[in-house]
Design an enzyme around this catalytic site. Structure first.
Site, PDB file in Angstrom:
ATOM      1  N   TYR A   1      12.334 -26.975  12.661  1.00  0.00           N
ATOM      2  CA  TYR A   1      11.230 -27.617  13.040  1.00  0.00           C
ATOM      3  C   TYR A   1      11.543 -29.783  13.166  1.00  0.00           C
ATOM      4  O   TYR A   1      11.928 -30.038  12.685  1.00  0.00           O
ATOM      5  CB  TYR A   1      10.454 -28.120  11.863  1.00  0.00           C
ATOM      6  CG  TYR A   1      10.118 -26.286  11.023  1.00  0.00           C
ATOM      7  CD1 TYR A   1       9.190 -26.032  11.678  1.00  0.00           C
ATOM      8  CD2 TYR A   1      10.680 -26.082  10.230  1.00  0.00           C
ATOM      9  CE1 TYR A   1       9.175 -23.881  12.160  1.00  0.00           C
ATOM     10  CE2 TYR A   1      10.313 -24.711   9.870  1.00  0.00           C
ATOM     11  CZ  TYR A   1       9.550 -23.713  11.048  1.00  0.00           C
ATOM     12  OH  TYR A   1       9.454 -22.959  10.396  1.00  0.00           O
TER      13      TYR A   1
ATOM     14  N   ASP B   1     -24.910 -19.175  -1.684  1.00  0.00           N
ATOM     15  CA  ASP B   1     -25.630 -17.869  -1.569  1.00  0.00           C
ATOM     16  C   ASP B   1     -25.051 -16.796   0.193  1.00  0.00           C
ATOM     17  O   ASP B   1     -25.070 -15.647  -0.707  1.00  0.00           O
ATOM     18  CB  ASP B   1     -26.447 -17.456  -0.584  1.00  0.00           C
ATOM     19  CG  ASP B   1     -27.600 -17.823  -1.765  1.00  0.00           C
ATOM     20  OD1 ASP B   1     -27.566 -18.031  -2.645  1.00  0.00           O
ATOM     21  OD2 ASP B   1     -29.139 -17.857  -1.254  1.00  0.00           O
TER      22      ASP B   1
ATOM     23  N   ARG C   1       9.987 -20.964  15.284  1.00  0.00           N
ATOM     24  CA  ARG C   1       9.816 -19.960  13.713  1.00  0.00           C
ATOM     25  C   ARG C   1       9.932 -18.274  14.223  1.00  0.00           C
ATOM     26  O   ARG C   1       9.438 -18.093  15.326  1.00  0.00           O
ATOM     27  CB  ARG C   1       9.295 -20.126  13.154  1.00  0.00           C
ATOM     28  CG  ARG C   1       9.510 -19.086  11.437  1.00  0.00           C
ATOM     29  CD  ARG C   1       8.714 -19.518  10.033  1.00  0.00           C
ATOM     30  NE  ARG C   1       7.248 -19.103  10.194  1.00  0.00           N
ATOM     31  CZ  ARG C   1       6.753 -20.241  10.304  1.00  0.00           C
ATOM     32  NH1 ARG C   1       6.757 -21.765  10.410  1.00  0.00           N
ATOM     33  NH2 ARG C   1       5.110 -20.198  10.940  1.00  0.00           N
TER      34      ARG C   1
ATOM     35  N   HIS D   1      10.854 -13.255   2.577  1.00  0.00           N
ATOM     36  CA  HIS D   1      10.105 -13.089   0.455  1.00  0.00           C
ATOM     37  C   HIS D   1      10.311 -11.737   0.951  1.00  0.00           C
ATOM     38  O   HIS D   1       9.992 -11.203   2.182  1.00  0.00           O
ATOM     39  CB  HIS D   1       8.506 -13.853   0.580  1.00  0.00           C
ATOM     40  CG  HIS D   1       8.009 -13.760   1.678  1.00  0.00           C
ATOM     41  ND1 HIS D   1       7.086 -13.004   2.390  1.00  0.00           N
ATOM     42  CD2 HIS D   1       7.420 -14.681   2.859  1.00  0.00           C
ATOM     43  CE1 HIS D   1       6.605 -13.149   3.508  1.00  0.00           C
ATOM     44  NE2 HIS D   1       6.978 -13.853   3.559  1.00  0.00           N
TER      45      HIS D   1
ATOM     46  N   HIS E   1      12.169 -24.719   4.791  1.00  0.00           N
ATOM     47  CA  HIS E   1      12.081 -23.130   4.069  1.00  0.00           C
ATOM     48  C   HIS E   1      12.971 -21.900   4.123  1.00  0.00           C
ATOM     49  O   HIS E   1      13.559 -22.681   3.883  1.00  0.00           O
ATOM     50  CB  HIS E   1       9.923 -22.447   4.340  1.00  0.00           C
ATOM     51  CG  HIS E   1      10.589 -22.352   5.754  1.00  0.00           C
ATOM     52  ND1 HIS E   1      10.910 -21.085   6.093  1.00  0.00           N
ATOM     53  CD2 HIS E   1      10.375 -22.516   6.930  1.00  0.00           C
ATOM     54  CE1 HIS E   1      11.151 -21.310   6.968  1.00  0.00           C
ATOM     55  NE2 HIS E   1      10.908 -21.938   7.708  1.00  0.00           N
TER      56      HIS E   1
ATOM     57  N   GLU F   1      12.504 -14.837   8.635  1.00  0.00           N
ATOM     58  CA  GLU F   1      11.371 -16.043   8.943  1.00  0.00           C
ATOM     59  C   GLU F   1      12.545 -17.450   9.006  1.00  0.00           C
ATOM     60  O   GLU F   1      12.009 -18.143   8.726  1.00  0.00           O
ATOM     61  CB  GLU F   1      10.783 -15.713   8.522  1.00  0.00           C
ATOM     62  CG  GLU F   1      10.380 -16.248   6.855  1.00  0.00           C
ATOM     63  CD  GLU F   1       8.532 -15.868   6.728  1.00  0.00           C
ATOM     64  OE1 GLU F   1       8.412 -17.658   7.282  1.00  0.00           O
ATOM     65  OE2 GLU F   1       8.404 -15.420   5.965  1.00  0.00           O
TER      66      GLU F   1
ATOM     67  N   ASP G   1       3.691  -9.614   8.443  1.00  0.00           N
ATOM     68  CA  ASP G   1       3.869 -11.049   8.566  1.00  0.00           C
ATOM     69  C   ASP G   1       4.625 -11.343   9.669  1.00  0.00           C
ATOM     70  O   ASP G   1       6.211 -10.960   9.796  1.00  0.00           O
ATOM     71  CB  ASP G   1       4.303 -11.705   7.062  1.00  0.00           C
ATOM     72  CG  ASP G   1       4.240 -12.409   6.952  1.00  0.00           C
ATOM     73  OD1 ASP G   1       4.239 -13.466   8.350  1.00  0.00           O
ATOM     74  OD2 ASP G   1       5.028 -13.191   6.659  1.00  0.00           O
TER      75      ASP G   1
ATOM     76  N   GLU H   1      10.172 -14.662  12.613  1.00  0.00           N
ATOM     77  CA  GLU H   1       9.382 -13.934  11.714  1.00  0.00           C
ATOM     78  C   GLU H   1       9.824 -12.481  12.032  1.00  0.00           C
ATOM     79  O   GLU H   1       8.881 -11.400  13.108  1.00  0.00           O
ATOM     80  CB  GLU H   1       9.031 -14.561  11.433  1.00  0.00           C
ATOM     81  CG  GLU H   1       8.355 -13.606   9.503  1.00  0.00           C
ATOM     82  CD  GLU H   1       7.106 -14.412   8.716  1.00  0.00           C
ATOM     83  OE1 GLU H   1       6.283 -14.972   9.729  1.00  0.00           O
ATOM     84  OE2 GLU H   1       7.472 -14.209   7.648  1.00  0.00           O
TER      85      GLU H   1
ATOM     86  N   HIS I   1       2.253 -25.122   7.715  1.00  0.00           N
ATOM     87  CA  HIS I   1       1.363 -24.130   7.190  1.00  0.00           C
ATOM     88  C   HIS I   1      -0.269 -24.870   7.489  1.00  0.00           C
ATOM     89  O   HIS I   1      -1.080 -24.565   7.325  1.00  0.00           O
ATOM     90  CB  HIS I   1       0.937 -24.607   5.595  1.00  0.00           C
ATOM     91  CG  HIS I   1       1.890 -23.660   4.974  1.00  0.00           C
ATOM     92  ND1 HIS I   1       1.945 -23.808   3.419  1.00  0.00           N
ATOM     93  CD2 HIS I   1       2.695 -22.711   5.265  1.00  0.00           C
ATOM     94  CE1 HIS I   1       3.016 -22.958   3.145  1.00  0.00           C
ATOM     95  NE2 HIS I   1       3.272 -22.115   4.349  1.00  0.00           N
TER      96      HIS I   1
ATOM     97  N   ASP J   1       2.322 -16.554  14.131  1.00  0.00           N
ATOM     98  CA  ASP J   1       2.374 -16.468  12.812  1.00  0.00           C
ATOM     99  C   ASP J   1       1.195 -15.776  12.442  1.00  0.00           C
ATOM    100  O   ASP J   1       0.078 -16.677  11.671  1.00  0.00           O
ATOM    101  CB  ASP J   1       3.493 -17.358  11.256  1.00  0.00           C
ATOM    102  CG  ASP J   1       3.189 -16.493  10.531  1.00  0.00           C
ATOM    103  OD1 ASP J   1       3.380 -15.821   9.726  1.00  0.00           O
ATOM    104  OD2 ASP J   1       4.095 -17.848   9.375  1.00  0.00           O
TER     105      ASP J   1
ATOM    106  N   HIS K   1       3.454 -12.476   0.620  1.00  0.00           N
ATOM    107  CA  HIS K   1       4.358 -12.810  -0.378  1.00  0.00           C
ATOM    108  C   HIS K   1       4.319 -12.006  -1.199  1.00  0.00           C
ATOM    109  O   HIS K   1       3.018 -11.989  -3.033  1.00  0.00           O
ATOM    110  CB  HIS K   1       4.230 -13.589  -0.889  1.00  0.00           C
ATOM    111  CG  HIS K   1       3.676 -15.713   0.148  1.00  0.00           C
ATOM    112  ND1 HIS K   1       3.699 -16.603   0.205  1.00  0.00           N
ATOM    113  CD2 HIS K   1       4.274 -15.225   1.953  1.00  0.00           C
ATOM    114  CE1 HIS K   1       4.038 -17.840   1.682  1.00  0.00           C
ATOM    115  NE2 HIS K   1       4.630 -16.409   2.222  1.00  0.00           N
TER     116      HIS K   1
HETATM  117  N1  GLY Z   1       2.675 -16.138   6.584  1.00  0.00           N
HETATM  118  C1  GLY Z   1       3.477 -16.067   5.613  1.00  0.00           C
HETATM  119  C2  GLY Z   1       4.779 -16.566   5.995  1.00  0.00           C
HETATM  120  O1  GLY Z   1       5.230 -16.501   7.063  1.00  0.00           O
HETATM  121  O2  GLY Z   1       5.302 -16.451   4.651  1.00  0.00           O
HETATM  122 MN    MN Z   2       6.298 -14.603   6.294  1.00  0.00          MN
HETATM  123 MN    MN Z   3       4.565 -15.626   8.275  1.00  0.00          MN
END
Ligand code: GLY
Ligand code: MN
Ligand code: MN
Length: 434
Positions: free
Chosen positions: A384, A36, A402, A350, A346, A380, A267, A404, A239, A256, A357
């Site tokens: 790693y 529910d 990272r 973006h 990566h 970003e 972000d 960003e 992730h 992040d 994204h």
């Molecule tokens: N937080 C998702 C990215 O950095 O793309």
């Molecule tokens: Mn990002």
């Molecule tokens: Mn991010």
């Protein structure tokens, strides 16, 4: 956001659609969490972009040139009993008076009303394959009109993807949109700063996450995506969202996280030492990522191509890895061979907007897109190096880094919207010591 802004967008879209067209766009469905319990409702970004209407079970219909009104909103009827249980509804009156619809009908009547509106239209702007139930309904309506052919009805002959026009519009941020982004980013910067001071050996990752969410929520915002709070080895999981480990003295912590204001996202990623002081190896690797990020940001200028920032980052990261002895060989060849991908898997950014994204094509006619003022994107880069990395000295293991920021393309220098979050080695150490 002012209702006039939503009206301006609808006008712009309808101008591009031209007469003889109809656009159909549904609200996001409610998502079931378990039995529910629903997930907190988040309106579909395209739907919100055109309407500012926050309710589920609604459909926007735009018919350029329709005499009785070009903007029709199908939505739920007022229902005192349901509203007592589940919250207020605008109803048809609210749709017109509060949200600027020219005409509004109960969503339960859409099968009876919409086919009549589509009749005589040549083109249907609708994105197939996203809402399977509505796909069937739309096809059914078209077939219904077709079957009435002999009585003179004319069915639309062409389906056009609505996304094509809409997503290009969304790529260019207006002043009002940048202002909303700025609000989300300001709160997110503050959250990262608080998290840096809160983190310490013995604290749990989820406690740090709670600190971030507290900052978002006390400012009336939600999180734009699941926060990543990864310490030590967890920083090497791109992730990672378990956020359930204890922060260890001597480890790095990668956060992040970003807030969302009226559907506009921030972000941000920052990486810092749990104990407030970078070790020698952490500092060296961090500086490589930071140099790569600054080189990439410098490419965010009108006329440059989307991929220029990524190429700049890859170059600096590779050179840094060679200098530190983590990669061996000539930088140019290592870049060509994509040797860096073992530690940087990566891309460098973006589009950023209502969706973290965000929408918008990265290539046009098979070429990387040229940057233009008003586009918002992230920069970003990261490195790693998980434990056990073969051929890599142990001192580098479990370094997940990272950095960003959110960057607006302007006519002049790139505008780093999130620069107030401490970023250099010195700035981080000073802030954490304060
Ligand atoms: N937080 C998702 C990215 O950095 O793309
Ligand atoms: Mn990002
Ligand atoms: Mn991010």
């Amino acid at each position: 956001m002012d209702m006039k802004d939503f009206a301006r967008r609808r006008k712009q879209l309808m101008r591009m659609m031209g007469e003889g067209a109809v656009a159909i766009l549904p609200a996001a469905p409610v998502a079931l969490r378990n039995r529910d319990v629903d997930y907190p409702y988040r309106q579909d970004s395209d739907f919100y972009y055109l309407s500012g209407f926050p309710e589920p079970e609604a459909v926007i219909v735009l018919i350029p040139g329709r005499k009785h009104g070009e903007y029709v909103l199908f939505c739920r009827e007022r229902d005192i009993e349901m509203e007592t249980w589940n919250g207020r509804r605008a109803g048809q009156l609210g749709a017109c008076e509060q949200y600027g619809a020219d005409d509004s009908f109960p969503i339960s009547d859409i099968d009876d009303i919409l086919p009549g509106m589509m009749e005589g239209c040549e083109r249907v702007y609708y994105t197939m394959g996203v809402h399977p139930e509505l796909d069937q309904q739309v096809l059914h309506w078209v077939n219904m009109i077709r079957s009435m052919n002999r009585s003179g009805s004319r069915a639309p002959g062409e389906f056009v993807s609505l996304e094509h026009l809409l997503h290009d519009m969304r790529l260019y941020k207006s002043r009002a949109e940048v202002a909303l982004h700025r609000k989300a980013m300001k709160v997110s910067v503050e959250a990262h700063k608080q998290a840096m001071r809160f983190a310490a050996p013995g604290v749990m990752e989820y406690e740090v996450e709670a600190e971030l969410l507290y900052q978002f929520q006390r400012n009336g915002m939600q999180t734009a995506y699941s926060s990543i709070v990864g310490s030590g080895a967890n920083g090497c999981i791109l992730h990672y969202t378990d956020n359930n480990a204890v922060l260890e003295d001597g480890d790095l912590l990668l956060i992040d996280a970003g807030a969302e204001k009226e559907c506009y996202a921030a972000d941000i990623t920052r990486t810092f030492p749990v104990n407030g002081v970078f070790s020698k190896s952490q500092k060296a690797l961090y500086q490589v990522v930071l140099d790569a990020q600054l080189a990439a940001i410098d490419k965010v200028r009108p006329g440059n191509h989307w991929n220029d920032a990524h190429e700049a980052a890859v170059e600096v990261l590779t050179a840094g890895l060679v200098e530190l002895g983590i990669l061996k060989g000539k930088v140019k060849k290592l870049v060509n061979d994509q040797a860096y991908r073992r530690f940087y898997m990566h891309r460098t950014g973006h589009w950023l907007g209502m969706d973290v994204h965000d929408v918008g094509d990265y290539k046009v006619d098979n070429e990387w897109r040229e940057l233009e003022p008003g586009m918002m994107l992230t920069v970003e880069p990261g490195l790693y190096i998980p434990a056990g990395s073969k051929g890599v000295a142990k001192k580098w293991w479990n370094h997940g880094i990272r950095i960003e920021d959110d960057v607006l393309v302007t006519r002049d220098d790139p505008k780093v919207m999130t620069e107030a979050a401490p970023k250099s080695v010195d700035a981080i150490q000073e802030w954490m010591a304060g």
